[in-house]
Design a protein around this motif. Structure first.
Motif, PDB file in Angstrom:
ATOM      1  N   ALA A  11      -6.116   0.762 -46.714  1.00 46.91           N
ATOM      2  CA  ALA A  11      -5.294   0.599 -47.907  1.00 46.91           C
ATOM      3  C   ALA A  11      -6.076   0.191 -49.051  1.00 46.91           C
ATOM      4  N   GLN A  12      -6.808  -0.960 -49.110  1.00 47.68           N
ATOM      5  CA  GLN A  12      -7.463  -1.369 -49.839  1.00 47.68           C
ATOM      6  C   GLN A  12      -8.529  -0.430 -50.651  1.00 47.68           C
ATOM      7  N   ALA A  13      -9.086   0.570 -49.641  1.00 43.92           N
ATOM      8  CA  ALA A  13      -9.979   1.382 -50.057  1.00 43.92           C
ATOM      9  C   ALA A  13      -9.394   2.476 -50.918  1.00 43.92           C
ATOM     10  N   LEU A  14      -8.095   2.668 -50.451  1.00 45.59           N
ATOM     11  CA  LEU A  14      -7.265   3.873 -51.274  1.00 45.59           C
ATOM     12  C   LEU A  14      -6.771   3.356 -52.494  1.00 45.59           C
ATOM     13  N   GLY A  15      -6.862   1.921 -53.000  1.00 50.57           N
ATOM     14  CA  GLY A  15      -6.622   1.549 -54.310  1.00 50.57           C
ATOM     15  C   GLY A  15      -5.533   0.350 -54.200  1.00 50.57           C
ATOM     16  N   ALA A  16      -5.088  -0.085 -53.206  1.00 54.20           N
ATOM     17  CA  ALA A  16      -4.171  -1.271 -53.161  1.00 54.20           C
ATOM     18  C   ALA A  16      -4.778  -2.419 -53.799  1.00 54.20           C
ATOM     19  N   ASP A  17      -4.182  -3.044 -54.856  1.00 55.33           N
ATOM     20  CA  ASP A  17      -4.712  -4.173 -55.237  1.00 55.33           C
ATOM     21  C   ASP A  17      -4.752  -5.540 -54.502  1.00 55.33           C
ATOM     22  N   VAL A  18      -3.459  -5.643 -53.535  1.00 60.04           N
ATOM     23  CA  VAL A  18      -3.322  -6.402 -52.580  1.00 60.04           C
ATOM     24  C   VAL A  18      -3.111  -5.775 -51.168  1.00 60.04           C
ATOM     25  N   SER A  19      -3.897  -6.100 -50.240  1.00 56.44           N
ATOM     26  CA  SER A  19      -3.542  -5.394 -49.064  1.00 56.44           C
ATOM     27  C   SER A  19      -3.533  -6.213 -48.125  1.00 56.44           C
ATOM     28  N   LEU A  20      -2.360  -6.308 -47.288  1.00 57.89           N
ATOM     29  CA  LEU A  20      -2.021  -7.491 -46.167  1.00 57.89           C
ATOM     30  C   LEU A  20      -1.752  -6.827 -44.822  1.00 57.89           C
ATOM     31  N   ASP A  21      -2.332  -7.705 -43.924  1.00 64.54           N
ATOM     32  CA  ASP A  21      -2.217  -7.391 -42.405  1.00 64.54           C
ATOM     33  C   ASP A  21      -0.970  -8.005 -41.798  1.00 64.54           C
ATOM     34  N   ALA A  22      -0.168  -7.103 -41.696  1.00 64.23           N
ATOM     35  CA  ALA A  22       1.298  -7.633 -41.085  1.00 64.23           C
ATOM     36  C   ALA A  22       1.096  -8.315 -39.851  1.00 64.23           C
ATOM     37  N   ARG A  23       0.061  -8.214 -39.105  1.00 63.46           N
ATOM     38  CA  ARG A  23      -0.037  -8.908 -38.087  1.00 63.46           C
ATOM     39  C   ARG A  23      -0.597 -10.213 -37.851  1.00 63.46           C
ATOM     40  N   SER A  24      -1.207 -10.517 -39.095  1.00 52.25           N
ATOM     41  CA  SER A  24      -1.699 -11.851 -39.192  1.00 52.25           C
ATOM     42  C   SER A  24      -1.459 -12.605 -40.522  1.00 52.25           C
ATOM     43  N   ASP A  25      -1.219 -11.888 -41.630  1.00 54.40           N
ATOM     44  CA  ASP A  25      -0.967 -12.779 -42.877  1.00 54.40           C
ATOM     45  C   ASP A  25       0.215 -13.018 -43.141  1.00 54.40           C
ATOM     46  N   ASP A  26       0.628 -14.191 -43.789  1.00 60.46           N
ATOM     47  CA  ASP A  26       1.912 -14.429 -44.138  1.00 60.46           C
ATOM     48  C   ASP A  26       2.406 -13.596 -45.171  1.00 60.46           C
ATOM     49  N   LEU A  27       3.182 -12.669 -45.172  1.00 66.69           N
ATOM     50  CA  LEU A  27       3.528 -11.751 -46.027  1.00 66.69           C
ATOM     51  C   LEU A  27       4.355 -12.216 -47.124  1.00 66.69           C
ATOM     52  N   ALA A  28       5.298 -13.110 -46.756  1.00 63.58           N
ATOM     53  CA  ALA A  28       6.136 -13.702 -47.915  1.00 63.58           C
ATOM     54  C   ALA A  28       5.206 -14.758 -48.861  1.00 63.58           C
ATOM     55  N   ALA A  29       4.256 -15.221 -48.386  1.00 65.74           N
ATOM     56  CA  ALA A  29       3.801 -16.362 -49.079  1.00 65.74           C
ATOM     57  C   ALA A  29       2.487 -15.274 -50.101  1.00 65.74           C
ATOM     58  N   ALA A  30       2.205 -14.394 -49.403  1.00 67.61           N
ATOM     59  CA  ALA A  30       1.147 -13.385 -50.401  1.00 67.61           C
ATOM     60  C   ALA A  30       1.484 -12.774 -51.300  1.00 67.61           C
ATOM     61  N   ILE A  31       2.784 -12.171 -50.953  1.00 64.61           N
ATOM     62  CA  ILE A  31       3.527 -11.464 -52.158  1.00 64.61           C
ATOM     63  C   ILE A  31       4.101 -12.393 -53.203  1.00 64.61           C
ATOM     64  N   ALA A  32       4.408 -13.692 -52.955  1.00 65.42           N
ATOM     65  CA  ALA A  32       4.936 -14.791 -53.879  1.00 65.42           C
ATOM     66  C   ALA A  32       3.731 -15.099 -54.729  1.00 65.42           C
ATOM     67  N   GLU A  33       2.468 -15.076 -54.211  1.00 58.68           N
ATOM     68  CA  GLU A  33       1.530 -15.549 -54.874  1.00 58.68           C
ATOM     69  C   GLU A  33       1.167 -14.497 -55.834  1.00 58.68           C
ATOM     70  N   ALA A  34       1.221 -13.308 -55.413  1.00 58.89           N
ATOM     71  CA  ALA A  34       0.784 -12.222 -56.398  1.00 58.89           C
ATOM     72  C   ALA A  34       1.876 -11.967 -57.418  1.00 58.89           C
ATOM     73  N   GLY A  35       2.815 -12.788 -57.347  1.00 58.20           N
ATOM     74  CA  GLY A  35       3.974 -12.405 -58.427  1.00 58.20           C
ATOM     75  C   GLY A  35       5.172 -11.930 -58.286  1.00 58.20           C
ATOM     76  N   GLY A  36       5.469 -11.359 -56.912  1.00 57.14           N
ATOM     77  CA  GLY A  36       6.432 -10.511 -56.735  1.00 57.14           C
ATOM     78  C   GLY A  36       6.345  -9.160 -56.916  1.00 57.14           C
ATOM     79  N   VAL A  37       7.360  -8.362 -56.737  1.00 62.41           N
ATOM     80  CA  VAL A  37       7.469  -6.810 -56.928  1.00 62.41           C
ATOM     81  C   VAL A  37       8.714  -6.367 -57.698  1.00 62.41           C
ATOM     82  N   ASP A  38       8.010  -5.324 -58.377  1.00 63.66           N
ATOM     83  CA  ASP A  38       9.366  -4.578 -59.120  1.00 63.66           C
ATOM     84  C   ASP A  38       9.972  -3.395 -58.336  1.00 63.66           C
ATOM     85  N   VAL A  39       9.246  -2.693 -57.504  1.00 60.11           N
ATOM     86  CA  VAL A  39       9.628  -1.346 -56.678  1.00 60.11           C
ATOM     87  C   VAL A  39       9.215  -1.866 -55.393  1.00 60.11           C
TER      88      VAL A  39
END
Length: 323
Positions: free
Chosen positions: A181-209
């Motif tokens: 996903a990162q290679a395809l262009g994602a600015d932040v690419s998270l592994d749902a099996r190991s990353d703390d998704l909520a914390a990482a998304i909050a650190e990135a500033g949240g999302v609009d869509v």
């Protein structure tokens, strides 16, 4: 012509069989496409299991997108010629050597694209445009969160969002998929099996869509991830569709929760959407900015194997059949 017929049974090997029937004849305003490649999508799996019947008037044959050449023209069709290289959005009928479709739902294949590449576009591109850009209102400078980012829809959404000037946060299952996903262009690419998704998304500033193909299991995460005024767009619910939500949280953050399906839309609405895709997305496709990866190509008589591979969930991008 040869086609894939659903004969019943729970698994793909039992359900999907090669059959033959008469070649289709176009009605007024329709064309027949000699199918060179057909995209495989998750709704095909649902239809095979009996859970996603075709809308009234649509072909009962599986397949929602094809690429090939115009083979026949119905009365009143003037925008196409026999032999034109095209791809098309279908209500059904793609798993066959020929498919009949409303001429307004057909798009020219941009220069340099193979039939296999083109067959991976119409359903996914239309779904992403209708949901992320129209319903979700994604704009340049905003951030899109995609759950299931290495699915056929996901990889297309990454590329389209980046082409539009948006930032992308992607979630997928496994380190290899996160890297893809990162290679395809994602600015932040998270592994749902190991990353703390909520914390990482909050650190990135949240999302609009937020483009959600997971459903129930990520409902709480989604409420936290969205910025005030954010748009949560549901197009699938692989973990379940029944969710309990505190409406006060929707109200306080001024969120929009919406969703849609594509197949059940009227012919006129699909024609409008096809024209919008041609105007906005086709230049990205022509430039190479949107070019979803194809995981594997199967001959028509191996459709059951292709369904099994899609159900396994280990893919990155699309599966395509070649009649």
């Amino acid at each position: 012509m040869r086609l894939i017929q659903i004969e019943g049974g729970s698994g793909p090997a039992e359900a999907l069989k090669i059959a033959e029937q008469a070649d289709p004849t176009p009605g007024p305003g329709e064309v027949v496409i000699q199918v060179r490649a057909a995209g495989i999508n998750r709704p095909d799996l649902l239809q095979r299991r009996g859970g996603y019947p075709p809308p009234p008037g649509a072909s009962p044959i599986l397949g929602l997108e094809v690429a090939g050449e115009i083979a026949a023209l119905g009365e009143g069709v003037s925008q196409w010629r026999r032999g034109d290289r095209v791809c098309a959005l279908l209500g059904g009928g793609g798993y066959a050597e020929q498919a009949v479709v409303d001429a307004r739902h057909v798009l020219p294949i941009p220069e340099g694209l193979s039939f296999v590449q083109a067959a991976a576009l119409p359903e996914t591109v239309s779904t992403v445009f209708a949901n992320v850009f129209e319903a979700g209102g994604l704009k340049a400078g905003q951030t899109l969160l995609i759950h299931g980012a290495t699915s056929g829809i996901g990889v297309t959404a990454i590329q389209m969002a980046k082409a539009a000037g948006a930032a992308v946060i992607a979630t997928s299952r496994g380190a290899d998929k996160a890297k893809a996903a990162q290679a395809l262009g994602a600015d932040v690419s998270l592994d749902a099996r190991s990353d703390d998704l909520a914390a990482a998304i909050a650190e990135a500033g949240g999302v609009d869509v937020l483009l959600d193909m997971v459903g129930r299991d990520y409902a709480e995460l989604n409420l936290k991830a969205l910025k005030p005024g954010g748009r949560w767009v549901v197009i699938a619910s692989l973990s379940g569709s029944v969710v309990e939500i505190d409406l006060m949280r929707i109200m306080l953050k001024r969120l929009v929760l919406t969703g849609s399906t594509l197949r059940s839309r009227s012919a006129d609405e699909k024609a409008r959407l096809t024209a919008a895709v041609k105007a906005t997305v086709w230049p990205w496709v022509a430039s190479g900015a949107v070019r979803p990866p194809v995981q594997a190509v199967y001959p028509l008589d191996k459709a059951a194997e292709a369904h099994g591979a899609l159900e396994a969930g280990d893919h990155i991008g699309k599966f395509v059949l070649t009649p």
